[in-house]
Design an enzyme around this catalytic site. Structure first.
Site, PDB file in Angstrom:
ATOM      1  N   GLY A  50      -3.935  -3.734  15.260  1.00 58.46           N
ATOM      2  CA  GLY A  50      -4.297  -2.161  15.653  1.00 58.46           C
ATOM      3  C   GLY A  50      -3.055  -1.346  15.990  1.00 58.46           C
ATOM      4  N   THR A  51      -3.470   0.022  15.917  1.00 57.89           N
ATOM      5  CA  THR A  51      -2.377   0.996  16.092  1.00 57.89           C
ATOM      6  C   THR A  51      -1.558   1.132  17.239  1.00 57.89           C
ATOM      7  OG1 THR A  51      -4.042   2.855  16.592  1.00 57.89           O
ATOM      8  CG2 THR A  51      -3.603   2.437  14.231  1.00 57.89           C
ATOM      9  N   ASN A  99      26.899  22.394 -38.735  1.00 57.18           N
ATOM     10  CA  ASN A  99      25.833  22.328 -39.167  1.00 57.18           C
ATOM     11  C   ASN A  99      25.535  20.857 -39.742  1.00 57.18           C
ATOM     12  OD1 ASN A  99      22.930  23.856 -40.141  1.00 57.18           O
ATOM     13  ND2 ASN A  99      23.395  22.387 -41.906  1.00 57.18           N
ATOM     14  N   HIS A 124      16.769  19.121 -38.793  1.00 54.86           N
ATOM     15  CA  HIS A 124      15.606  18.179 -39.374  1.00 54.86           C
ATOM     16  C   HIS A 124      15.937  16.789 -39.224  1.00 54.86           C
ATOM     17  CE1 HIS A 124      15.025  22.225 -41.263  1.00 54.86           C
ATOM     18  NE2 HIS A 124      16.224  22.018 -41.841  1.00 54.86           N
ATOM     19  N   GLU A 180     -13.315   5.956  18.027  1.00 55.35           N
ATOM     20  CA  GLU A 180     -13.304   5.735  16.635  1.00 55.35           C
ATOM     21  C   GLU A 180     -14.895   5.584  16.037  1.00 55.35           C
ATOM     22  OE1 GLU A 180     -10.742   5.241  15.062  1.00 55.35           O
ATOM     23  OE2 GLU A 180      -9.590   5.585  16.877  1.00 55.35           O
ATOM     24  N   ASN A 224      25.857   3.939 -35.638  1.00 56.09           N
ATOM     25  CA  ASN A 224      26.738   3.595 -34.572  1.00 56.09           C
ATOM     26  C   ASN A 224      26.746   2.325 -34.167  1.00 56.09           C
ATOM     27  OD1 ASN A 224      24.019   4.315 -33.701  1.00 56.09           O
ATOM     28  ND2 ASN A 224      24.817   4.793 -31.552  1.00 56.09           N
ATOM     29  N   LYS A 228       0.828  -1.296   0.107  1.00 55.95           N
ATOM     30  CA  LYS A 228       0.009   0.020   0.064  1.00 55.95           C
ATOM     31  C   LYS A 228       0.724   1.397  -0.039  1.00 55.95           C
ATOM     32  CE  LYS A 228      -3.335   2.452   2.802  1.00 55.95           C
ATOM     33  NZ  LYS A 228      -3.892   2.620   4.134  1.00 55.95           N
ATOM     34  N   TYR A 287      19.373  11.352 -36.579  1.00 58.89           N
ATOM     35  CA  TYR A 287      19.599  10.619 -35.567  1.00 58.89           C
ATOM     36  C   TYR A 287      21.223  10.792 -35.252  1.00 58.89           C
ATOM     37  CZ  TYR A 287      21.042   6.836 -32.614  1.00 58.89           C
ATOM     38  OH  TYR A 287      21.551   6.325 -31.407  1.00 58.89           O
TER      39      TYR A 287
END
Length: 450
Positions: free
Chosen positions: A77-78, A376, A362, A154, A385, A22, A365
């Protein structure tokens, strides 16, 4: 004064209907119990004990050495859960706070204030309370005629009159540590649930004439426990509102907070603009005057001042000052972009270093590569690669120009001031100041189609 904390994290969470433990369900990208631990640690606590049960190893795996652990085999219980910390804390002096592991919204500031109120009043116990419109399911704060706490009852043990009370116990307490462990042995389970309730410790203290305080918070969301997926969603929304509110108050423009997700560990500089539909996760650092365009996703990355990310995905990458990314670009882990770089539409960068002023505008990869200053890279360029077994590196020097539709077959080095002709497949190194052409010469047969 020494301060300790007990985090209750042994519940099975059956209403979550999940295989996952939980308190390990995530809010804002972190397990709930981790949010609680961070707030507890931030409040100045010296030692934390987390009570674990089903899925104990998973919790330990997340929290590691930041906490000690006690195992609760049966959930009785707590009070029984808190008693599991006896071996770690029983003989300690000082204050102990008890916090539920499914309350991810609790803040260190509220815990600091709770502890200060408790210690200033020289109380044996203090409960954090809140007034809510729909108190169903919570323990009610029952006060006497003078307004002092009489008991906590409670839901399943409450009378109708008590159920009408809208001041509730958050389940978060501060105790004198020695008093806590002394009274825990006296708690009985004669109630509708047959459990050992932690609030009964407060009644035992009151019966002995001890001081029990109530500290009421005005932020009801902080004490919200998460018991099912609906409440998990509510906690997520509350955490996101809190996070976005914080950034906006610190100079960040978030155009549509309701559609913007920002993780709790993200830092953002002033005058940055976040457009609708953006998700920013992990330990991301964003500088000043940045624009994060709509529907971008950024994870564990650094974005420097003046950069612009348009409709792109950035994972484990760094983006330099005044660099433009996108639209529809992807920066994968290890992408490092210098200042004034341009990465345009449908470009993928992976484990590559683009130096200041480099441009890949543009449909390209670039992977396992270094691209020099002001170089550029033309449309459709691919760094080849991978040979099926190993990755190899491509290096392109500064002030070079790579034409469109070029394959750079790694390992390969292109020098400075090089021109690579469009359509080339480069397999050999190219020295500085060269022209490289690696394509078949065009043949034209006039009249062929007549």
């Amino acid at each position: 004064m020494r301060r300790h904390a007990i985090i209750l994290a042994a519940g099975k969470g059956t209403r979550m209907k999940s295989k996952k433990y939980k308190v390990l369900h995530e809010v804002a990208g972190k397990p709930m119990v981790e949010h609680v631990l961070e707030s507890v640690k931030g409040s100045g606590v010296d030692q934390v004990v987390t009570i674990v049960g089903h899925g104990a190893e998973s919790v330990k795996g997340h929290l590691g050495e930041r906490s000690l652990y006690s195992f609760q085999e049966e959930q009785l219980g707590t009070a029984h859960a808190v008693q599991m910390a006896k071996s770690h804390l029983e003989d300690k002096e000082g204050t102990t706070i008890v916090v539920c592991g499914d309350t991810p919204l609790i803040t260190k500031e509220t815990l600091e204030t709770l502890i200060a109120h408790h210690e200033d009043a020289n109380a044996q116990a203090t409960v954090l309370s809140a007034s809510i419109q729909q108190p169903y399911g919570y323990g009610r704060i029952v006060r006497n005629a003078s307004g002092r706490l009489e008991r906590i009852v409670e839901e399943k043990d409450a009378t109708q009159a008590e159920k009408d009370i809208n001041e509730i116990s958050s389940g978060i307490f501060a105790f004198n540590n020695k008093t806590l462990f002394e009274k825990l042995t006296q708690v009985k389970n004669d109630n509708a649930q047959g459990e050992y309730y932690l609030p009964d410790v407060l009644s035992l203290i009151l019966n002995d004439g001890g001081i029990v305080e109530v500290y009421r918070t005005n932020d009801v969301e902080e004490i919200m426990g998460v018991n099912d997926r609906v409440m998990l969603s509510q906690a997520e929304n509350a955490m996101q509102r809190r996070t976005n509110h914080y950034h906006m108050l610190n100079g960040v423009t978030i155009i549509d907070p309701d559609s913007t997700y920002i993780g709790p560990d993200v830092t953002i500089g002033s005058d940055t603009v976040i457009e609708p539909g953006v998700r920013i996760n992990g330990r991301t650092e964003i500088g000043e005057d940045v624009v994060i365009g709509q529907y971008s996703e950024i994870n564990n990355s650094t974005i420097e001042n003046g950069a612009c990310i348009q409709q792109s995905v950035v994972n484990d990458a760094s983006v330099g000052a005044n660099t433009k990314v996108g639209p529809f670009a992807q920066l994968r882990p290890g992408a490092q972009l210098g200042a004034d770089v341009k990465v345009g539409n449908f470009v993928e960068i992976k484990k590559a270093d683009l130096k200041d002023g480099a441009k890949v505008s543009h449909l390209s990869y670039i992977g396992d590569a270094v691209i020099g200053e002001r170089t550029n890279i033309g449309c459709g360029t691919i760094t080849v690669n991978y040979d099926g077994e190993n990755k190899f590196k491509t290096i392109v020097g500064k002030d070079s120009f790579v034409g469109c539709n070029v394959n750079l077959v790694a390992p390969v080095t292109i020098g400075d001031d090089v021109l690579v002709a469009a359509g080339s497949t480069i397999t050999d190194d190219v020295p500085n100041d060269s022209l490289a052409v690696a394509r078949a010469r065009q043949t034209t047969k006039e009249g062929y189609r007549k």
